[in-house]
Design an enzyme around this catalytic site. Structure first.
Site, PDB file in Angstrom:
ATOM      1  N   ARG A  15       0.840  -1.195   0.000  1.00 59.12           N
ATOM      2  CA  ARG A  15       0.000   0.000   0.000  1.00 59.12           C
ATOM      3  C   ARG A  15       0.877   1.247   0.000  1.00 59.12           C
ATOM      4  O   ARG A  15       2.098   1.180   0.121  1.00 59.12           O
ATOM      5  CB  ARG A  15      -0.932   0.021   1.219  1.00 59.12           C
ATOM      6  CG  ARG A  15      -0.185   0.066   2.542  1.00 59.12           C
ATOM      7  CD  ARG A  15      -1.149   0.129   3.716  1.00 59.12           C
ATOM      8  NE  ARG A  15      -0.440   0.272   4.988  1.00 59.12           N
ATOM      9  CZ  ARG A  15      -1.025   0.541   6.144  1.00 59.12           C
ATOM     10  NH1 ARG A  15      -2.337   0.693   6.199  1.00 59.12           N
ATOM     11  NH2 ARG A  15      -0.308   0.667   7.246  1.00 59.12           N
ATOM     12  N   ASP A  54       8.764  -9.211   6.860  1.00 57.95           N
ATOM     13  CA  ASP A  54       8.634  -8.296   7.993  1.00 57.95           C
ATOM     14  C   ASP A  54      10.052  -7.869   8.345  1.00 57.95           C
ATOM     15  O   ASP A  54      10.874  -8.702   8.750  1.00 57.95           O
ATOM     16  CB  ASP A  54       7.966  -9.016   9.164  1.00 57.95           C
ATOM     17  CG  ASP A  54       7.783  -8.141  10.394  1.00 57.95           C
ATOM     18  OD1 ASP A  54       8.486  -7.113  10.522  1.00 57.95           O
ATOM     19  OD2 ASP A  54       6.949  -8.492  11.246  1.00 57.95           O
ATOM     20  N   VAL A  55      10.373  -6.588   8.182  1.00 58.73           N
ATOM     21  CA  VAL A  55      11.758  -6.135   8.342  1.00 58.73           C
ATOM     22  C   VAL A  55      12.217  -6.132   9.792  1.00 58.73           C
ATOM     23  O   VAL A  55      13.379  -5.836  10.064  1.00 58.73           O
ATOM     24  CB  VAL A  55      11.977  -4.742   7.705  1.00 58.73           C
ATOM     25  CG1 VAL A  55      11.692  -4.781   6.211  1.00 58.73           C
ATOM     26  CG2 VAL A  55      11.150  -3.678   8.404  1.00 58.73           C
ATOM     27  N   ASN A  77      11.269   0.921   2.080  1.00 59.29           N
ATOM     28  CA  ASN A  77      10.104   1.777   2.258  1.00 59.29           C
ATOM     29  C   ASN A  77       9.327   1.477   3.533  1.00 59.29           C
ATOM     30  O   ASN A  77       8.687   2.368   4.087  1.00 59.29           O
ATOM     31  CB  ASN A  77       9.175   1.617   1.052  1.00 59.29           C
ATOM     32  CG  ASN A  77       7.789   2.164   1.323  1.00 59.29           C
ATOM     33  OD1 ASN A  77       7.570   3.374   1.345  1.00 59.29           O
ATOM     34  ND2 ASN A  77       6.828   1.264   1.579  1.00 59.29           N
ATOM     35  N   TYR A 143       8.795   9.357  16.379  1.00 61.79           N
ATOM     36  CA  TYR A 143       8.916   9.050  14.954  1.00 61.79           C
ATOM     37  C   TYR A 143      10.082   9.808  14.333  1.00 61.79           C
ATOM     38  O   TYR A 143      10.894   9.232  13.591  1.00 61.79           O
ATOM     39  CB  TYR A 143       7.611   9.411  14.238  1.00 61.79           C
ATOM     40  CG  TYR A 143       7.678   9.312  12.733  1.00 61.79           C
ATOM     41  CD1 TYR A 143       7.667   8.077  12.093  1.00 61.79           C
ATOM     42  CD2 TYR A 143       7.749  10.468  11.947  1.00 61.79           C
ATOM     43  CE1 TYR A 143       7.729   7.990  10.715  1.00 61.79           C
ATOM     44  CE2 TYR A 143       7.808  10.384  10.559  1.00 61.79           C
ATOM     45  CZ  TYR A 143       7.793   9.146   9.949  1.00 61.79           C
ATOM     46  OH  TYR A 143       7.859   9.059   8.584  1.00 61.79           O
ATOM     47  N   LYS A 147      13.612   8.667  12.159  1.00 61.63           N
ATOM     48  CA  LYS A 147      13.959   9.125  10.822  1.00 61.63           C
ATOM     49  C   LYS A 147      15.290   9.880  10.815  1.00 61.63           C
ATOM     50  O   LYS A 147      16.030   9.830   9.822  1.00 61.63           O
ATOM     51  CB  LYS A 147      12.837   9.992  10.254  1.00 61.63           C
ATOM     52  CG  LYS A 147      11.602   9.193   9.868  1.00 61.63           C
ATOM     53  CD  LYS A 147      11.927   8.131   8.819  1.00 61.63           C
ATOM     54  CE  LYS A 147      10.700   7.397   8.323  1.00 61.63           C
ATOM     55  NZ  LYS A 147      11.021   6.392   7.280  1.00 61.63           N
TER      56      LYS A 147
END
Length: 233
Positions: A15, A54-55, A77, A143, A147
């Site tokens: 998605r 699943d990373v 991603n 979050y 990043k």
């Protein structure tokens, strides 16, 4: 790196931006596209090969590296976002969960696939980052930390993999019109436009792409006085 005749692996491809990357890779002539997802049944795009990935699971990453030994482009991603501040109940758990996917996931994928890419002349890695790599706010605190770490990882991988000829591209963007940003009333870019600019940059040999105007403004503001990162958004 050119997409024509490439073999591409996209994590989180069921998605959002991942799906847009898979679709665009096919449109640009990729020979094969592996679409990684925690549940391959969720991958419905025609023309791709769904794989269970699943990373956060080293065993599934190792299995993917064995099965996808022809990959020439890895697109990291897969990501998760949990809103919340650091000085809040549950922040340690929220940060830990997001780091597993957003930082350790791309790290594990790079470790597994760097030898694969080297075996095919170097290839490329594209890491999906964010303008939150550079700025933060209480509702984005945990979050944004993941990043920022992923940005540093991307910069290090670029230097470490240069000798084997691997191009490493970092993608920064603001809010994108996906499920992850649902309910946020900020202006959003379309996934297809973000992906188009990213793949154009990849094919031009770039190492960084700023996919929208707000990201370009933030990058410029890092050297302002006071720096944009000292402000809350």
């Amino acid at each position: 790196m050119k997409l024509d005749n490439a073999t591409v692996l996209v994590t989180g491809a069921n998605r959002g931006i991942g799906l847009a990357f898979a679709r665009a890779a096919l449109a640009r002539g990729a020979r094969k596209v592996y679409a990684g997802s925690r549940d391959p049944a969720n991958v419905t795009l025609a023309g791709v090969e769904p794989i269970r990935l699943d990373v956060t699971r080293p065993d599934e990453i190792a299995a993917a590296a064995r099965h996808c030994g022809d990959v020439t482009l890895l697109i990291n991603n897969a990501g998760i976002a949990t809103l919340g501040a650091f000085i809040a109940e549950g922040s340690v758990e929220a940060a830990r969960d997001q780091f597993e996917t957003n930082f350790f996931g791309p790290l594990r994928m790079a470790l597994a696939f760097a030898p694969v890419l080297a075996g095919h002349g170097g290839g490329a890695i594209l890491n999906v980052l964010s303008l939150a790599s550079w700025i933060t706010a209480p509702r984005l605190a945990t979050y944004a930390a993941t990043k920022s770490a992923a940005w540093s990882l991307t910069n290090s991988l670029r230097h470490e993999l240069r000798a084997q000829g691997t191009q490493v591209l970092g993608l920064h963007m603001g809010f994108v019109d996906t499920d992850m940003a649902r309910g946020n009333d900020q202006p959003k870019s379309s996934p297809d436009e973000v992906v188009r600019r990213s793949l154009d940059a990849l094919e031009a040999g770039a190492e960084e792409v700023l996919a929208d105007e707000i990201t370009r403004q933030v990058k410029q503001g890092l050297s302002a006085e006071p720096g944009v990162y000292l402000q809350t958004t």
